[in-house]
Design a protein around this motif. Sequence first.
Motif, PDB file in Angstrom:
ATOM      1  N   MET A  19       0.369 -12.157  -2.652  1.00 13.40           N
ATOM      2  CA  MET A  19       0.494 -11.034  -3.583  1.00 13.40           C
ATOM      3  C   MET A  19      -0.033  -9.758  -2.940  1.00 13.40           C
ATOM      4  O   MET A  19       0.575  -8.683  -3.061  1.00 13.40           O
ATOM      5  N   TYR A  20      -1.156  -9.868  -2.253  1.00 11.12           N
ATOM      6  CA  TYR A  20      -1.730  -8.713  -1.556  1.00 11.12           C
ATOM      7  C   TYR A  20      -0.745  -8.172  -0.523  1.00 11.12           C
ATOM      8  O   TYR A  20      -0.503  -6.960  -0.440  1.00 11.12           O
ATOM      9  N   THR A  21      -0.175  -9.074   0.266  1.00  8.65           N
ATOM     10  CA  THR A  21       0.774  -8.671   1.305  1.00  8.65           C
ATOM     11  C   THR A  21       1.991  -7.974   0.705  1.00  8.65           C
ATOM     12  O   THR A  21       2.409  -6.908   1.173  1.00  8.65           O
ATOM     13  N   ASP A  22       2.558  -8.571  -0.334  1.00  8.90           N
ATOM     14  CA  ASP A  22       3.736  -7.977  -0.975  1.00  8.90           C
ATOM     15  C   ASP A  22       3.448  -6.567  -1.477  1.00  8.90           C
ATOM     16  O   ASP A  22       4.241  -5.630  -1.250  1.00  8.90           O
ATOM     17  N   GLU A  23       2.325  -6.397  -2.148  1.00 12.30           N
ATOM     18  CA  GLU A  23       2.024  -5.101  -2.758  1.00 12.30           C
ATOM     19  C   GLU A  23       1.687  -4.039  -1.714  1.00 12.30           C
ATOM     20  O   GLU A  23       2.112  -2.886  -1.824  1.00 12.30           O
ATOM     21  N   LEU A  24       0.903  -4.411  -0.706  1.00 14.59           N
ATOM     22  CA  LEU A  24       0.546  -3.419   0.308  1.00 14.59           C
ATOM     23  C   LEU A  24       1.772  -2.964   1.095  1.00 14.59           C
ATOM     24  O   LEU A  24       1.964  -1.762   1.337  1.00 14.59           O
ATOM     25  N   LEU A  25       2.627  -3.913   1.474  1.00  9.96           N
ATOM     26  CA  LEU A  25       3.814  -3.535   2.237  1.00  9.96           C
ATOM     27  C   LEU A  25       4.760  -2.691   1.395  1.00  9.96           C
ATOM     28  O   LEU A  25       5.341  -1.709   1.878  1.00  9.96           O
ATOM     29  N   ARG A  26       4.939  -3.050   0.132  1.00  3.41           N
ATOM     30  CA  ARG A  26       5.791  -2.249  -0.750  1.00  3.41           C
ATOM     31  C   ARG A  26       5.272  -0.819  -0.834  1.00  3.41           C
ATOM     32  O   ARG A  26       6.029   0.152  -0.700  1.00  3.41           O
ATOM     33  N   ALA A  27       3.967  -0.695  -1.070  1.00  2.00           N
ATOM     34  CA  ALA A  27       3.380   0.640  -1.221  1.00  2.00           C
ATOM     35  C   ALA A  27       3.465   1.432   0.082  1.00  2.00           C
ATOM     36  O   ALA A  27       3.721   2.643   0.056  1.00  2.00           O
ATOM     37  N   TRP A  28       3.244   0.774   1.203  1.00  5.92           N
ATOM     38  CA  TRP A  28       3.294   1.476   2.495  1.00  5.92           C
ATOM     39  C   TRP A  28       4.695   2.036   2.739  1.00  5.92           C
ATOM     40  O   TRP A  28       4.859   3.205   3.119  1.00  5.92           O
ATOM     41  N   ILE A  29       5.694   1.207   2.519  1.00  2.83           N
ATOM     42  CA  ILE A  29       7.069   1.639   2.762  1.00  2.83           C
ATOM     43  C   ILE A  29       7.461   2.777   1.823  1.00  2.83           C
ATOM     44  O   ILE A  29       8.138   3.736   2.224  1.00  2.83           O
ATOM     45  N   GLY A 154     -23.445  -5.300  11.615  1.00  2.00           N
ATOM     46  CA  GLY A 154     -22.867  -4.378  12.581  1.00  2.00           C
ATOM     47  C   GLY A 154     -21.360  -4.243  12.491  1.00  2.00           C
ATOM     48  O   GLY A 154     -20.769  -3.421  13.212  1.00  2.00           O
ATOM     49  N   ALA A 155     -20.699  -5.027  11.625  1.00  2.70           N
ATOM     50  CA  ALA A 155     -19.250  -4.881  11.463  1.00  2.70           C
ATOM     51  C   ALA A 155     -18.911  -3.481  10.970  1.00  2.70           C
ATOM     52  O   ALA A 155     -19.615  -2.917  10.133  1.00  2.70           O
ATOM     53  N   ARG A 156     -17.845  -2.921  11.486  1.00  2.00           N
ATOM     54  CA  ARG A 156     -17.441  -1.550  11.148  1.00  2.00           C
ATOM     55  C   ARG A 156     -16.584  -1.565   9.880  1.00  2.00           C
ATOM     56  O   ARG A 156     -15.357  -1.403   9.917  1.00  2.00           O
ATOM     57  N   THR A 157     -17.237  -1.750   8.742  1.00  2.00           N
ATOM     58  CA  THR A 157     -16.501  -1.927   7.490  1.00  2.00           C
ATOM     59  C   THR A 157     -16.071  -0.595   6.884  1.00  2.00           C
ATOM     60  O   THR A 157     -16.726   0.432   7.064  1.00  2.00           O
ATOM     61  N   ALA A 158     -14.979  -0.661   6.153  1.00  2.00           N
ATOM     62  CA  ALA A 158     -14.489   0.475   5.371  1.00  2.00           C
ATOM     63  C   ALA A 158     -13.939  -0.085   4.066  1.00  2.00           C
ATOM     64  O   ALA A 158     -13.146  -1.041   4.075  1.00  2.00           O
ATOM     65  N   LEU A 159     -14.362   0.467   2.951  1.00  2.00           N
ATOM     66  CA  LEU A 159     -13.923  -0.017   1.650  1.00  2.00           C
ATOM     67  C   LEU A 159     -12.482   0.414   1.388  1.00  2.00           C
ATOM     68  O   LEU A 159     -12.181   1.612   1.325  1.00  2.00           O
ATOM     69  N   VAL A 160     -11.605  -0.558   1.245  1.00  2.00           N
ATOM     70  CA  VAL A 160     -10.191  -0.317   0.949  1.00  2.00           C
ATOM     71  C   VAL A 160      -9.838  -1.195  -0.253  1.00  2.00           C
ATOM     72  O   VAL A 160      -9.299  -2.293  -0.114  1.00  2.00           O
ATOM     73  N   PRO A 161     -10.159  -0.739  -1.475  1.00  2.00           N
ATOM     74  CA  PRO A 161      -9.975  -1.593  -2.656  1.00  2.00           C
ATOM     75  C   PRO A 161      -8.513  -1.928  -2.912  1.00  2.00           C
ATOM     76  O   PRO A 161      -7.609  -1.144  -2.613  1.00  2.00           O
ATOM     77  N   ASN A 162      -8.298  -3.104  -3.472  1.00  2.00           N
ATOM     78  CA  ASN A 162      -6.951  -3.475  -3.910  1.00  2.00           C
ATOM     79  C   ASN A 162      -6.478  -2.528  -5.007  1.00  2.00           C
ATOM     80  O   ASN A 162      -7.273  -2.036  -5.810  1.00  2.00           O
ATOM     81  N   GLY A 163      -5.179  -2.317  -5.058  1.00  2.00           N
ATOM     82  CA  GLY A 163      -4.614  -1.562  -6.162  1.00  2.00           C
ATOM     83  C   GLY A 163      -4.656  -2.366  -7.449  1.00  2.00           C
ATOM     84  O   GLY A 163      -4.738  -3.596  -7.441  1.00  2.00           O
ATOM     85  N   ARG A 164      -4.577  -1.674  -8.564  1.00  2.00           N
ATOM     86  CA  ARG A 164      -4.579  -2.319  -9.879  1.00  2.00           C
ATOM     87  C   ARG A 164      -3.260  -2.095 -10.627  1.00  2.00           C
ATOM     88  O   ARG A 164      -3.174  -2.381 -11.818  1.00  2.00           O
TER      89      ARG A 164
END
Length: 345
Positions: A19-29, A154-164
């Motif tokens: 579900m995450y993959t489907d939504e992120l790719l749809r939104a990116w395109i 030490g991980a270089r994290t960045a908060l990228v929340p899922n869409g709702r």
Amino acid sequence: MRILIDALGAPPSSGGMRMYTDELLRAWIETYPDDELHVVGYDYLAPLADRATVHLRPEGTRSRILGQWWDAGRLARRHRVDALISLSSVVSPLMPRDRRVCTVHDWRHRRRPEEYSRAVLAYRRSWEWSVAHSGAVAVISEKTDAETRRFVPGARTALVPNGRDAARHWGTPAPAEIARPYVLTFGHFVNKRPGLVIDALAGAADLAGHDLVVLGARGEVADGLRESPGGRALGERLHLPGFVEDDRYRSLVAHAACVVMASTDEGFGLPVAEANFFGIPCVVTDDGGLVEIHGDRVIGVEPTPTDLAAGIGRALAADLARLTPGPDETWAATARRMRELCRPR
């Protein structure tokens, strides 16, 4: 921008990962139509071929491991992409560190190791190396961020929340095929604890007017649920359709009386956002992190059949309005934040 997205960590039966993959790719395109997007993944991504270059790979553990560690990196170098993004915790080291991004959804294998085999735990130890050596690590919630910093200092994290707002493009889903009001829960992984939800409904006289739908449980797991004491008590009130097609899934979510997530651990819990979108109450167990992530958008209860049944009863009596996601809570915002990580650092 030229980007390669590795979706090999999201096989068709992975539930939330797909579900995450489907939504992120749809939104990116939709948001960045001028980007040259390469995607490596499985057959369900084939419909994207008219808007992105899709590199399909066979399913299977060996194929996924080799694909993520080596194949995705070779493809990224061959196509001279600006960045390689993995939608899971493993990103190929064949790309320079400052041009690779991985995504962390949860650390359930560290928090709940008893839910995994030794082989899986052995492999997942490699995730920590990948996270530690990525140029950027996208984390999907503040909970996941805190856990990532704990397990990989030490991980270089960045908060990228899922869409709702995933349900924004569902339209008006057709009515579900179930005649009686029903509670919806999940059973595709052991951490979903469908047996707990079954026992809750089976033992609550005031919930006798509701059926229970458990999505994702298949084969021996489904048989075990049906033959459990709670499953036998529910009888025909228990529905175990396994994995369902997108249209049926949307119908079952949109017309549920209540959505229950009894998970031992979650990094975000996408069905919560879907339920919120339709104004459907969502009950969660308070040991899985979902109260921490969603706050008053959910009803949190102790992970016992009695408390869960009481929470479902309160949810069914609630009068909730649809929760419209704000502009920073959309999948377009998720894609924007992810794309920003691809800039040279």
